[in-house]
Scaffold this motif. Structure first.
Motif, PDB file in Angstrom:
ATOM      1  N   VAL A   1      25.468  36.611  17.674  1.00 31.39           N
ATOM      2  CA  VAL A   1      24.580  37.331  17.365  1.00 31.39           C
ATOM      3  C   VAL A   1      24.487  37.096  15.651  1.00 31.39           C
ATOM      4  O   VAL A   1      25.689  37.504  14.962  1.00 31.39           O
ATOM      5  CB  VAL A   1      24.510  38.966  17.666  1.00 31.39           C
ATOM      6  CG1 VAL A   1      23.369  39.490  16.845  1.00 31.39           C
ATOM      7  CG2 VAL A   1      24.247  38.914  18.987  1.00 31.39           C
ATOM      8  N   THR A   2      23.346  36.803  14.864  1.00 31.75           N
ATOM      9  CA  THR A   2      23.558  36.225  13.439  1.00 31.75           C
ATOM     10  C   THR A   2      22.572  37.408  12.645  1.00 31.75           C
ATOM     11  O   THR A   2      23.109  37.833  11.491  1.00 31.75           O
ATOM     12  CB  THR A   2      23.027  34.830  13.272  1.00 31.75           C
ATOM     13  OG1 THR A   2      21.493  34.818  13.673  1.00 31.75           O
ATOM     14  CG2 THR A   2      24.037  33.928  14.017  1.00 31.75           C
ATOM     15  N   HIS A   3      21.340  37.620  13.287  1.00 30.68           N
ATOM     16  CA  HIS A   3      20.629  38.485  12.401  1.00 30.68           C
ATOM     17  C   HIS A   3      19.941  39.492  13.421  1.00 30.68           C
ATOM     18  O   HIS A   3      19.566  39.325  14.605  1.00 30.68           O
ATOM     19  CB  HIS A   3      19.285  37.808  11.993  1.00 30.68           C
ATOM     20  CG  HIS A   3      20.097  36.674  10.831  1.00 30.68           C
ATOM     21  ND1 HIS A   3      20.467  35.537  11.340  1.00 30.68           N
ATOM     22  CD2 HIS A   3      19.975  36.521   9.411  1.00 30.68           C
ATOM     23  CE1 HIS A   3      20.889  34.756  10.327  1.00 30.68           C
ATOM     24  NE2 HIS A   3      20.458  35.351   9.070  1.00 30.68           N
ATOM     25  N   PHE A   4      19.406  40.643  12.743  1.00 26.45           N
ATOM     26  CA  PHE A   4      18.702  41.588  13.372  1.00 26.45           C
ATOM     27  C   PHE A   4      17.552  41.782  12.289  1.00 26.45           C
ATOM     28  O   PHE A   4      17.731  42.111  11.056  1.00 26.45           O
ATOM     29  CB  PHE A   4      19.356  43.020  13.417  1.00 26.45           C
ATOM     30  CG  PHE A   4      20.148  43.185  14.804  1.00 26.45           C
ATOM     31  CD1 PHE A   4      19.715  42.970  16.068  1.00 26.45           C
ATOM     32  CD2 PHE A   4      21.521  43.033  14.599  1.00 26.45           C
ATOM     33  CE1 PHE A   4      20.515  43.000  17.188  1.00 26.45           C
ATOM     34  CE2 PHE A   4      22.349  43.059  15.532  1.00 26.45           C
ATOM     35  CZ  PHE A   4      21.774  43.015  16.981  1.00 26.45           C
TER      36      PHE A   4
ATOM     37  N   HIS B   1      18.289  37.260  16.578  1.00 29.42           N
ATOM     38  CA  HIS B   1      18.434  35.957  16.170  1.00 29.42           C
ATOM     39  C   HIS B   1      19.987  35.683  16.958  1.00 29.42           C
ATOM     40  O   HIS B   1      21.042  36.216  16.489  1.00 29.42           O
ATOM     41  CB  HIS B   1      18.279  35.536  14.820  1.00 29.42           C
ATOM     42  CG  HIS B   1      17.211  35.710  14.269  1.00 29.42           C
ATOM     43  ND1 HIS B   1      16.265  34.554  14.357  1.00 29.42           N
ATOM     44  CD2 HIS B   1      16.530  36.574  13.577  1.00 29.42           C
ATOM     45  CE1 HIS B   1      15.074  34.830  13.688  1.00 29.42           C
ATOM     46  NE2 HIS B   1      15.459  36.400  13.296  1.00 29.42           N
ATOM     47  N   PHE B   2      20.002  34.669  18.008  1.00 29.53           N
ATOM     48  CA  PHE B   2      21.296  34.149  18.705  1.00 29.53           C
ATOM     49  C   PHE B   2      21.374  32.736  18.009  1.00 29.53           C
ATOM     50  O   PHE B   2      20.505  31.960  17.826  1.00 29.53           O
ATOM     51  CB  PHE B   2      21.226  34.160  19.959  1.00 29.53           C
ATOM     52  CG  PHE B   2      20.805  35.430  20.566  1.00 29.53           C
ATOM     53  CD1 PHE B   2      21.878  36.493  20.617  1.00 29.53           C
ATOM     54  CD2 PHE B   2      19.662  35.988  20.935  1.00 29.53           C
ATOM     55  CE1 PHE B   2      21.583  37.693  21.101  1.00 29.53           C
ATOM     56  CE2 PHE B   2      19.336  37.257  21.446  1.00 29.53           C
ATOM     57  CZ  PHE B   2      20.440  38.014  21.657  1.00 29.53           C
ATOM     58  N   ASP B   3      22.660  32.364  18.052  1.00 24.82           N
ATOM     59  CA  ASP B   3      23.322  31.106  17.630  1.00 24.82           C
ATOM     60  C   ASP B   3      23.646  30.514  19.112  1.00 24.82           C
ATOM     61  O   ASP B   3      25.184  31.078  19.508  1.00 24.82           O
ATOM     62  CB  ASP B   3      24.081  30.798  16.540  1.00 24.82           C
ATOM     63  CG  ASP B   3      24.496  29.353  16.169  1.00 24.82           C
ATOM     64  OD1 ASP B   3      24.501  28.651  17.225  1.00 24.82           O
ATOM     65  OD2 ASP B   3      24.487  29.017  15.061  1.00 24.82           O
ATOM     66  N   VAL B   4      23.130  29.494  19.646  1.00 26.74           N
ATOM     67  CA  VAL B   4      23.685  29.291  21.171  1.00 26.74           C
ATOM     68  C   VAL B   4      23.856  27.748  20.984  1.00 26.74           C
ATOM     69  O   VAL B   4      22.864  26.956  20.951  1.00 26.74           O
ATOM     70  CB  VAL B   4      22.838  29.526  22.167  1.00 26.74           C
ATOM     71  CG1 VAL B   4      23.458  29.229  23.635  1.00 26.74           C
ATOM     72  CG2 VAL B   4      22.313  30.956  22.219  1.00 26.74           C
ATOM     73  N   ALA B   5      25.023  27.391  20.966  1.00 28.31           N
ATOM     74  CA  ALA B   5      25.621  25.868  20.835  1.00 28.31           C
ATOM     75  C   ALA B   5      25.028  25.279  19.729  1.00 28.31           C
ATOM     76  O   ALA B   5      24.273  24.017  19.798  1.00 28.31           O
ATOM     77  CB  ALA B   5      25.359  25.275  22.209  1.00 28.31           C
TER      78      ALA B   5
ATOM     79  N   ARG C   1      19.355  27.801  17.452  1.00 32.35           N
ATOM     80  CA  ARG C   1      18.983  29.150  16.892  1.00 32.35           C
ATOM     81  C   ARG C   1      17.842  29.666  17.883  1.00 32.35           C
ATOM     82  O   ARG C   1      16.784  29.123  18.298  1.00 32.35           O
ATOM     83  CB  ARG C   1      18.321  29.258  15.663  1.00 32.35           C
ATOM     84  CG  ARG C   1      18.122  30.588  15.074  1.00 32.35           C
ATOM     85  CD  ARG C   1      17.655  30.518  13.716  1.00 32.35           C
ATOM     86  NE  ARG C   1      17.495  31.751  12.878  1.00 32.35           N
ATOM     87  CZ  ARG C   1      17.217  32.163  12.022  1.00 32.35           C
ATOM     88  NH1 ARG C   1      17.052  31.338  11.066  1.00 32.35           N
ATOM     89  NH2 ARG C   1      16.979  33.282  11.728  1.00 32.35           N
ATOM     90  N   VAL C   2      18.030  30.786  18.605  1.00 28.04           N
ATOM     91  CA  VAL C   2      17.255  31.650  19.685  1.00 28.04           C
ATOM     92  C   VAL C   2      16.690  32.969  18.972  1.00 28.04           C
ATOM     93  O   VAL C   2      17.559  33.580  18.589  1.00 28.04           O
ATOM     94  CB  VAL C   2      17.824  31.550  20.910  1.00 28.04           C
ATOM     95  CG1 VAL C   2      17.011  32.259  21.894  1.00 28.04           C
ATOM     96  CG2 VAL C   2      18.303  30.226  21.547  1.00 28.04           C
TER      97      VAL C   2
ATOM     98  N   SER D   1      19.793  28.085  25.845  1.00 25.92           N
ATOM     99  CA  SER D   1      19.888  26.762  25.531  1.00 25.92           C
ATOM    100  C   SER D   1      20.023  25.625  26.522  1.00 25.92           C
ATOM    101  O   SER D   1      20.719  25.804  27.347  1.00 25.92           O
ATOM    102  CB  SER D   1      20.869  26.649  24.496  1.00 25.92           C
ATOM    103  OG  SER D   1      21.276  25.186  23.931  1.00 25.92           O
ATOM    104  N   ALA D   2      19.142  24.810  26.581  1.00 29.89           N
ATOM    105  CA  ALA D   2      19.511  23.647  27.402  1.00 29.89           C
ATOM    106  C   ALA D   2      20.476  22.866  27.309  1.00 29.89           C
ATOM    107  O   ALA D   2      20.934  22.100  28.199  1.00 29.89           O
ATOM    108  CB  ALA D   2      18.113  22.866  27.626  1.00 29.89           C
ATOM    109  N   VAL D   3      21.074  22.593  26.117  1.00 29.88           N
ATOM    110  CA  VAL D   3      22.235  22.005  25.737  1.00 29.88           C
ATOM    111  C   VAL D   3      23.605  22.764  25.800  1.00 29.88           C
ATOM    112  O   VAL D   3      24.711  22.016  26.029  1.00 29.88           O
ATOM    113  CB  VAL D   3      21.993  21.052  24.470  1.00 29.88           C
ATOM    114  CG1 VAL D   3      20.707  20.302  24.619  1.00 29.88           C
ATOM    115  CG2 VAL D   3      21.797  22.068  23.251  1.00 29.88           C
TER     116      VAL D   3
END
Length: 843
Positions: free
Chosen positions: A554-557, A627-631, A634-635, A665-667
């Protein structure tokens, strides 16, 4: 045998006086014959059940309650836990020392343990010599993971590893690990810590050492905890300490916030209610029995008075009769209670460690006094009628004076009021129950009066027998109102007990974790999952569930970096510094409930549901963006709902759940979390799986789940044992209600037959009367319960009532029809007899 035949010839001849000894002997002979004829069996049975319950509660109650309370509270490992995520302050340590009779300090470190080329991060708990304060540590000193209990932590230079940690490091018992330059010998495998349940089933591997083994090191703990034993009555001091130090987390028995505390409180409230119901049912049974038992007593007393017995002997007769009834009900009850208590104690000690009987003779004396007082106040109006009546009124079976009828009604009411004032420790529960019963009484009186008063205007004139039946009921309204009111109260209590017993048992069964396997999988990738499935199949186990997730940071709210948000520091915020498990689900999972928002997958923007505790601690709002960082991808998602765990289904929950059917994330790699069920052979061989896949995160839950399930099953058994007494008294109550009607209606049935009514006409009159007498109180009972049941559940059981009015109505009608059918079948036998015989027996 007639009454005259039972009187000795010298007593029948001597009309002058009868000596007190002879009068007492003859009266006791007559009473004993009436008992053998079955005229008092209901009273004896009801008193026997009450005696058994009170004596058994005295013999077993303290032992059962002490065992359950101690075992439920032992999940805390102490009376109070104090936790900080920083160094201790001197004032905090001084407070702990001052307010505890014994304390234990521990620290937890995040470390990386190494064994040659194998490395593994773990949580290292360093404990002092006082650990554990309560409960036992479960360890194993063999590869078979055979558990043994100990009340002492690792010694100097020793380390205990969880089995999965030992497998990940490829170490055996007796090997040596080095930590911060200190050699530590692996002397045991760590299976269960008594204070572990509060920390949940995290994926971190764990180890335990003595604090002496780490002395002089430069390790910095991420958590410090104090375990305290202390006297009761410290709740105010603990609350004050907690309010003065907001960063301190306090879990205490005094604050009633330990695991399963709310469950135990619900069960205590329910058992308290059942105790009150048992006394209420007994009072109702004795009261109904007293309505018909006064007649044979009148016959006995009238004959003795007519034969010359002085009136001053009447109190002695009353005392003698009461003593005989109490002794005949007490002796078998005492034997049953003693046999049952020692049988339960012996059985419990075979399965449960630490169970013992705790009882005192004062408790038994108090139980006997209570049951005796109940019988005395119920029998008092009956004996006052006999003491005040003359020979003529007793022989003619005259109706009692109005004030004596009021005394017969007010005596049980006063008795129940006094019992509640003396014994209740939950005024809200007692008040709501009595208020509901009061509503039932008012409804019964009102509806009965309306039906009897105006039914003639509603029914067609051709219904001659129905009109005649209503006329008979109206002419005996005072008698029937008493009977209908008693039935209304009885049905109300029975329905309440049936529904609450079912709901409390269902609530307890949720905590048996039937859907939870004995091995928890906290993280497994696709390759590890495939290997796990093969392992489970090889040992004939089963996979309970597997939920997919991805690791996300979790990077941002709302486009603000998490670390820069202006919110109060908390454990949740610190946890977000590490990647979290991000789950996804198109439909709302069955093991959560929404507290805010809605589950919406129809919008074009990605939605997410947030755990309630996270939502509160991070001061979030519906509509905020995350905001999420998945692999590396950014989601962005919008908070659409807030969810909370709902027990009874899956035990796997996530802080963040994307409201969609695909991964974020697909990757990015997909992991799985869930539980599996293995037999003893599979659990013993789980080390093979760890050696082949050292990064597979598993934790065995046999000891932990066994402990929780054992405690919950004990609670269910306790609830069921109380329900046995309720069932016995309920059946006796139904029999008493039917018998009261039949005894009072013998003369009426004899008169009807003497007027020329046929048996079929008499049967139809009985059918109309019994249906009226049972359906009115039944419907009023359902209405009374629904007037307070939801508030009753919320205030006393901390749960909402989930039942339906239709189901309760079906249950109530079943009870009413059972009573009516039994009464009609038994009364029908009277219609087959001669009118003269019925008139004689009715006198």
């Amino acid at each position: 045998m007639s009454l005259a035949q039972t009187v000795p010839s010298n007593l029948a001849v001597n009309h002058k006086t009868v000596s007190p000894i002879h009068a007492l002997r003859v009266f006791n002979t007559l009473l004993w014959r009436q008992i053998l004829q079955g005229k008092y069996w209901l009273t004896l049975a009801a008193l026997c059940v009450l005696f058994v319950y009170l004596l058994l509660s005295s013999l077993l109650g303290q032992g059962v309650e002490r065992f359950l309370a101690q075992n439920l509270q032992s999940t805390l490992g102490a009376d109070t836990q104090v936790t900080v995520r920083r160094p201790w302050q001197k004032a905090e340590l001084d407070w702990i020392t001052t307010h505890s009779t014994k304390s234990s300090l521990q620290s937890q470190y995040r470390v990386t343990l190494s064994n040659h080329a194998q490395h593994q991060s773990a949580i290292l708990k360093a404990v002092d010599s006082n650990y554990p304060l309560q409960g036992d540590i479960h360890i194993s000193q063999s590869k078979g993971l055979d558990a043994q209990r100990t009340q002492q932590g690792p010694g100097l230079g020793e380390i205990w590893l969880e089995p999965r940690l030992a497998a990940a490091l490829s170490v055996e018992l007796g090997d040596t690990l080095e930590l911060n330059g200190v050699p530590l010998r692996v002397s045991a495998l760590l299976l269960l810590e008594p204070d572990r349940i509060l920390e949940g089933l995290g994926s971190d591997m764990r180890a335990m050492v003595s604090q002496l083994s780490l002395s002089g090191g430069d390790l910095t703990p991420h958590l410090n905890r104090a375990l305290m034993l202390h006297d009761t009555g410290l709740s105010a001091a603990i609350e004050q300490f907690q309010s003065s130090a907001p960063s301190v987390q306090v879990i205490s028995k005094s604050l009633n916030n330990y695991p399963l505390a709310k469950v135990w409180q619900r069960v205590q409230n329910f058992l308290g209610l059942l105790s009150l119901l048992i006394v209420l049912l007994t009072v109702l049974i004795l009261w109904l029995c007293s309505q018909v038992q006064v007649q044979p007593l009148k016959k006995s007393v009238s004959v003795l008075l007519a034969c010359g017995m002085e009136r001053r002997m009447l109190p002695a007769l009353a005392i003698s009769a009461g003593a005989i009834i109490l002794i005949l009900s007490l002796i078998p009850a005492l034997l049953l209670a003693l046999l049952a208590s020692y049988g339960v104690s012996h059985l419990a000690q075979s399965y449960v460690d630490g169970f013992a009987l705790y009882w005192h003779w004062q408790d038994l004396l108090a139980a006997l006094t209570l049951a005796t007082a109940v019988y005395f106040f119920i029998a008092l109006p009956m004996w006052l009628v006999l003491l005040r009546g003359d020979i003529r009124s007793l022989i003619e079976q005259c109706t009692e004076e109005k004030h004596m009828r009021w005394l017969a009604i007010l005596s049980p009411v006063g008795l129940l009021t006094a019992l509640i004032l003396i014994y209740t420790d939950n005024w809200l529960l007692s008040g709501m129950l009595l208020g509901g019963l009061g509503v039932c009484v008012v409804l019964v009186l009102l509806v009965t009066w309306l039906v009897l008063k105006f039914s003639g205007f509603v029914m067609p004139k051709r219904w001659v027998l129905a009109h005649f039946s209503m006329l008979l009921l109206r002419k005996r309204m005072s008698v029937k109102l008493v009977q209908i009111t008693a039935l209304g109260l009885s049905v109300t209590l029975l329905l309440l007990c049936i529904n609450m017993g079912r709901d409390v048992t269902n609530m307890l069964e949720l905590y048996l974790y039937q859907n939870q396997g004995n091995v928890f999988v906290s993280r497994a990738n696709e390759q590890q999952k495939t290997a796990l499935e093969a392992f489970v199949e090889r040992y004939q186990g089963s996979i309970k569930e597997m939920q997919p997730f991805q690791l996300a940071q979790v990077t941002h709210f709302n486009d603000i970096v998490v670390s820069e948000r202006d919110v109060q520091p908390s454990d949740t915020q610190r946890r977000l510094e590490q990647p979290i498990n991000l789950h996804w689900h198109a439909d709302m999972p069955e093991n959560i409930t929404l507290t805010e928002g809605s589950w919406d997958t129809g919008t074009s923007q990605m939605g997410v549901s947030v755990d309630h505790e996270v939502f509160i601690e991070l001061a979030l709002s519906l509509g905020d963006t995350v905001h999420f960082d998945v692999a590396g991808e950014r989601v962005k998602a919008t908070i659409n709902s807030v969810h909370q765990f709902k027990p009874g289904g899956s035990s796997v929950t996530f802080w963040f759940v994307l409201q969609q059917s695909r991964a974020a994330s697909a990757v990015g790699p997909v992991y799985h979390m869930g539980s599996i069920e293995l037999n003893a052979a599979g659990t013993s061989a789980i080390g093979e799986l760890w050696r082949a896949h050292p990064q597979l995160r598993l934790v065995t839950l046999d000891a932990l789940l066994g402990k929780i399930r054992g405690q919950v099953r004990a609670l269910i058994a306790l609830v069921m044992s109380y329900s046995v007494f309720i069932a016995l008294l309920s059946n006796l109550l139904m029999v008493a209600a039917i018998r009261t009607h039949m005894e009072k209606d013998q003369t009426r049935n004899g008169l009807l037959l003497s007027f020329g009514l046929s048996q079929s006409q008499g049967l139809r009159i009985l059918l109309i009367e019994w249906l009226t007498v049972t359906l009115i109180p039944t419907l009023c009972a359902v209405a009374a319960i629904f007037s307070f049941v939801d508030a009753f559940y919320r205030q006393n059981l901390a749960m909402s009532y989930q039942g339906s009015v239709l189901m309760m109505l079906v249950e109530a009608l079943s009870i009413a029809l059972a009573i009516a059918a039994s009464g009609i079948l038994l009364s029908r036998k009277q219609l087959c007899r001669s009118p003269i015989g019925l008139l004689k027996e009715g006198q």
